[in-house]
Design a protein around this motif. Structure first.
Motif, short mmCIF file in Angstrom:
data_model
loop_
_atom_site.label_atom_id
_atom_site.label_comp_id
_atom_site.label_asym_id
_atom_site.label_seq_id
_atom_site.Cartn_x
_atom_site.Cartn_y
_atom_site.Cartn_z
N LYS A 79 0.80 -1.33 0.23
CA LYS A 79 -0.06 0.47 0.11
C LYS A 79 0.55 1.63 0.31
CE LYS A 79 -4.09 -2.24 2.11
NZ LYS A 79 -5.39 -1.51 3.15
N THR B 264 -4.86 -1.87 7.04
CA THR B 264 -5.49 0.22 6.95
C THR B 264 -4.92 0.32 8.63
OG1 THR B 264 -7.32 -1.05 4.93
CG2 THR B 264 -7.41 1.10 7.08
N ARG C 197 -4.70 3.87 2.14
CA ARG C 197 -3.56 4.19 1.59
C ARG C 197 -1.90 4.65 2.06
NH1 ARG C 197 -5.53 0.55 -0.54
NH2 ARG C 197 -5.20 -0.62 -2.44
#
Length: 217
Positions: A26, A115, A199
């Motif tokens: 990410k 995340t 991200r």
């Protein structure tokens, strides 16, 4: 007798490896540190000795003793946890944290897929995670990992990070006396601004160190 600690550490390494792999996909520069001492050394390697370092309200960073180590090296440290700061001077310090060469912080929760979730009262910390002008470094203890996804991560922040932080700050919210979130309307509520980082922010280096020890709230 079985070596319980060895099993625990192996579990942390497997969990940390999975998260690091997903964070790197990410756009982060992520790595795993088995111990707090190893994590501290990794952070110091990432920060040049002439860099200014902005540190928001992070218990993790302070548990690692990074303020003392950075000051000893001669780095300029900017943080607002000085009890003598008030009014306009405190607001200025909060803004200066975001303008440093390095923004050093943690995260309230991180999912297996990479995340990160953070909830703030003033908004300064989540603002820095999204828009600090220099390098951003996140140091995250294994206790903040949430296998259940975004919903579980948000629940972790509200029920496991916010209550002890409210206690630390002597804020009279329901969670500080109950130990869990009731989605209160208290005027002193500290859950006000939420940032979900799906991200790495664009245009800056974002480093993440996952640590195989319990750190922070």
């Amino acid at each position: 007798m079985a070596d319980w600690e060895a099993f625990r550490k192996r579990h942390y390494e497997l969990l940390g490896s999975a998260i690091v792999n997903n964070l790197n996909k990410k756009g982060y520069k992520a790595e795993y540190a088995r111990t707090a001492v190893e994590a501290k050394d990794k952070v110091l390697e990432l920060i040049p000795e002439n860099a200014s370092v902005g540190i928001p309200g992070s218990v993790t960073v302070r548990e690692l003793g990074l303020l003392e180590e950075l000051e000893k090296r001669g780095n300029k440290i900017v943080h607002h946890w000085d009890p003598n700061l008030a009014g306009a001077e405190r607001i200025q310090r909060l803004q200066e944290e975001l303008l440093c060469d390095v923004f050093l912080t943690s995260a309230n929760a991180v999912t297996i897929d990479g995340t990160m979730v953070n909830i703030d009262g003033n908004g300064n910390r989540v603002a820095g995670m999204a828009w600090a002008t220099g390098k951003i470094i996140y140091v995250i203890g294994i206790n903040k990992v949430c296998p259940g996804g975004l919903e579980a991560a948000i629940a972790r922040v509200k029920n496991f990070a916010t209550p002890p932080n409210a206690m630390r700050l002597n804020i009279k919210t329901p969670c500080a006396s109950l130990g869990y979130c009731v989605d209160c309307d208290s005027p002193e509520r500290v859950c006000r601004a939420m940032l979900v980082l799906e991200r790495a922010p664009q245009g800056r280096q974002s480093h993440v160190i996952i640590v195989g020890e319990v750190l922070g709230f």
